[in-house]
Design a protein around this motif. Sequence first.
Motif, PDB file in Angstrom:
ATOM      1  N   ASN A   1      39.362  28.925  45.527  1.00  0.00           N
ATOM      2  CA  ASN A   1      39.612  30.215  46.279  1.00  0.00           C
ATOM      3  C   ASN A   1      40.176  29.859  47.985  1.00  0.00           C
ATOM      4  O   ASN A   1      39.093  29.861  48.848  1.00  0.00           O
ATOM      5  CB  ASN A   1      37.953  30.625  46.635  1.00  0.00           C
ATOM      6  CG  ASN A   1      37.449  31.240  45.334  1.00  0.00           C
ATOM      7  OD1 ASN A   1      37.912  32.264  44.703  1.00  0.00           O
ATOM      8  ND2 ASN A   1      36.345  30.488  44.545  1.00  0.00           N
TER       9      ASN A   1
ATOM     10  N   VAL B   1      34.363  36.007  48.312  1.00  0.00           N
ATOM     11  CA  VAL B   1      33.741  34.451  48.561  1.00  0.00           C
ATOM     12  C   VAL B   1      33.835  34.493  50.128  1.00  0.00           C
ATOM     13  O   VAL B   1      34.631  35.124  50.723  1.00  0.00           O
ATOM     14  CB  VAL B   1      34.885  33.719  47.870  1.00  0.00           C
ATOM     15  CG1 VAL B   1      34.490  32.343  48.318  1.00  0.00           C
ATOM     16  CG2 VAL B   1      34.908  33.682  46.421  1.00  0.00           C
TER      17      VAL B   1
ATOM     18  N   ARG C   1      26.906  40.789  37.557  1.00  0.00           N
ATOM     19  CA  ARG C   1      26.702  40.017  38.417  1.00  0.00           C
ATOM     20  C   ARG C   1      25.249  40.268  38.910  1.00  0.00           C
ATOM     21  O   ARG C   1      24.389  41.304  38.566  1.00  0.00           O
ATOM     22  CB  ARG C   1      27.429  40.757  39.928  1.00  0.00           C
ATOM     23  CG  ARG C   1      26.827  41.923  40.675  1.00  0.00           C
ATOM     24  CD  ARG C   1      27.551  42.307  41.705  1.00  0.00           C
ATOM     25  NE  ARG C   1      27.341  43.510  42.285  1.00  0.00           N
ATOM     26  CZ  ARG C   1      26.148  43.687  43.071  1.00  0.00           C
ATOM     27  NH1 ARG C   1      25.418  42.685  43.702  1.00  0.00           N
ATOM     28  NH2 ARG C   1      25.696  44.735  43.846  1.00  0.00           N
TER      29      ARG C   1
ATOM     30  N   ASP D   1      26.250  34.379  48.441  1.00  0.00           N
ATOM     31  CA  ASP D   1      26.749  34.277  47.249  1.00  0.00           C
ATOM     32  C   ASP D   1      28.012  35.166  46.811  1.00  0.00           C
ATOM     33  O   ASP D   1      27.711  36.129  47.273  1.00  0.00           O
ATOM     34  CB  ASP D   1      26.079  34.071  46.007  1.00  0.00           C
ATOM     35  CG  ASP D   1      24.890  32.892  46.112  1.00  0.00           C
ATOM     36  OD1 ASP D   1      25.106  32.088  46.758  1.00  0.00           O
ATOM     37  OD2 ASP D   1      23.596  33.404  45.554  1.00  0.00           O
ATOM     38  N   LYS D   2      29.076  34.528  46.251  1.00  0.00           N
ATOM     39  CA  LYS D   2      30.102  35.532  45.807  1.00  0.00           C
ATOM     40  C   LYS D   2      29.634  36.989  45.318  1.00  0.00           C
ATOM     41  O   LYS D   2      30.273  37.959  45.759  1.00  0.00           O
ATOM     42  CB  LYS D   2      30.964  34.827  44.747  1.00  0.00           C
ATOM     43  CG  LYS D   2      32.316  35.627  44.464  1.00  0.00           C
ATOM     44  CD  LYS D   2      33.111  34.886  43.346  1.00  0.00           C
ATOM     45  CE  LYS D   2      34.201  35.890  42.754  1.00  0.00           C
ATOM     46  NZ  LYS D   2      34.852  35.212  41.631  1.00  0.00           N
ATOM     47  N   ASP D   3      28.865  37.026  44.522  1.00  0.00           N
ATOM     48  CA  ASP D   3      28.474  37.969  43.794  1.00  0.00           C
ATOM     49  C   ASP D   3      27.283  38.628  44.352  1.00  0.00           C
ATOM     50  O   ASP D   3      26.600  39.569  43.607  1.00  0.00           O
ATOM     51  CB  ASP D   3      28.250  37.775  42.093  1.00  0.00           C
ATOM     52  CG  ASP D   3      29.602  37.629  41.459  1.00  0.00           C
ATOM     53  OD1 ASP D   3      30.582  38.133  42.064  1.00  0.00           O
ATOM     54  OD2 ASP D   3      29.685  36.948  40.666  1.00  0.00           O
TER      55      ASP D   3
ATOM     56  N   LYS E   1      29.418  42.791  53.014  1.00  0.00           N
ATOM     57  CA  LYS E   1      30.241  42.158  52.318  1.00  0.00           C
ATOM     58  C   LYS E   1      30.067  42.585  50.877  1.00  0.00           C
ATOM     59  O   LYS E   1      28.856  42.873  50.439  1.00  0.00           O
ATOM     60  CB  LYS E   1      29.881  40.633  52.263  1.00  0.00           C
ATOM     61  CG  LYS E   1      30.756  39.724  51.276  1.00  0.00           C
ATOM     62  CD  LYS E   1      30.218  38.398  51.227  1.00  0.00           C
ATOM     63  CE  LYS E   1      29.462  38.149  50.151  1.00  0.00           C
ATOM     64  NZ  LYS E   1      30.092  38.472  48.718  1.00  0.00           N
TER      65      LYS E   1
ATOM     66  N   THR F   1      39.228  35.069  51.239  1.00  0.00           N
ATOM     67  CA  THR F   1      37.790  34.931  51.324  1.00  0.00           C
ATOM     68  C   THR F   1      37.496  35.707  52.902  1.00  0.00           C
ATOM     69  O   THR F   1      38.251  36.062  53.660  1.00  0.00           O
ATOM     70  CB  THR F   1      37.550  33.313  51.621  1.00  0.00           C
ATOM     71  OG1 THR F   1      38.084  33.159  52.787  1.00  0.00           O
ATOM     72  CG2 THR F   1      38.056  32.704  50.383  1.00  0.00           C
TER      73      THR F   1
END
Length: 320
Positions: free
Chosen positions: A107, A100, A273, A136-138, A95, A111
Amino acid sequence: MSEKQNRIIPLELAGKRLDQALAQMFPEYSRSRLTQWLKKGQVSVDGEARRPRDTVTGGEAVWLEPLPEAAVTSKPEPLALEVVFEDEDLLVINKPAGLVVHPGAGNLRGTLMNGLLHHAAGLVELPRAGIVHRLDKDTSGLLLVGKTLTAHTALTRMLAEREIDRHYEAVCNGVLTAGGTVDAPIKRHPVDRLRMSVQADGKPAVTHYRVKERFAAHTHISVKLETGRTHQIRVHMAHRRHPLIGDQVYGGRLALPRGGDEALADVLRGFRRQALCATRLELAHPLNGEPLEFQIALPDDFQALLNALRRHAKSMAGDD
């Protein structure tokens, strides 16, 4: 819908609760799912409905008619996914930061879940589209997906029983003299609901870390999770007063090392990030038990950060 299954309760399970017996007889399904099906009438014992707490005597005939999952309502979207490994049961994704994992407020599209549903349509019948754990997203890196209900249930159980080793790399503020372990319970912050925090009545959380490289004002570490709480590494390192570079939630003030030039300052300011990547996974295949290990290289922005810190550390050593 899955086919109806018929099995006889073994005599050695006599005296157990029905839900406990079913969990042993049908290990491809979780106990909570079997309990739900019991309550919905999808399980009969000797032709009759029973309660989860009813005691079994052994020898009863059990009929089970599984229900497909209907929880995933996200729409498939063609996203460019980096597939590290895939077979009939398991999918491992690398990822990228910024993606996300699950749809939520603000969102609903774009995703990882949307992309997975396009990649493998059958995931729509699985809890969370087969996603076993989240990043997590970042946070970038390796993420596990079970492609079948049997595989997803097994992976979820393995994760809960700490049979999956998850390794990360991170860069934190401050110079660590040695590795260590953070054993500190975590729960939702009492005031800021977007944050987690260390609290005495939180859920157990254990993070192991060791030093890979020291710089003038930062440390490159490897991290192994023993538990998997939300934001665990970020919270634990901030609790140790060594928050991760770039962490917009737990990071505090930007740390600029003494003697750093403008180029280094630009790299540190521009890294927006958390410097965290899930680089390695070790587990047994959920169906055949084969040992599996997956490892990825650090992403370009993370590598550029390390290179900038190394250049500065080398220049300071030269000054000395």
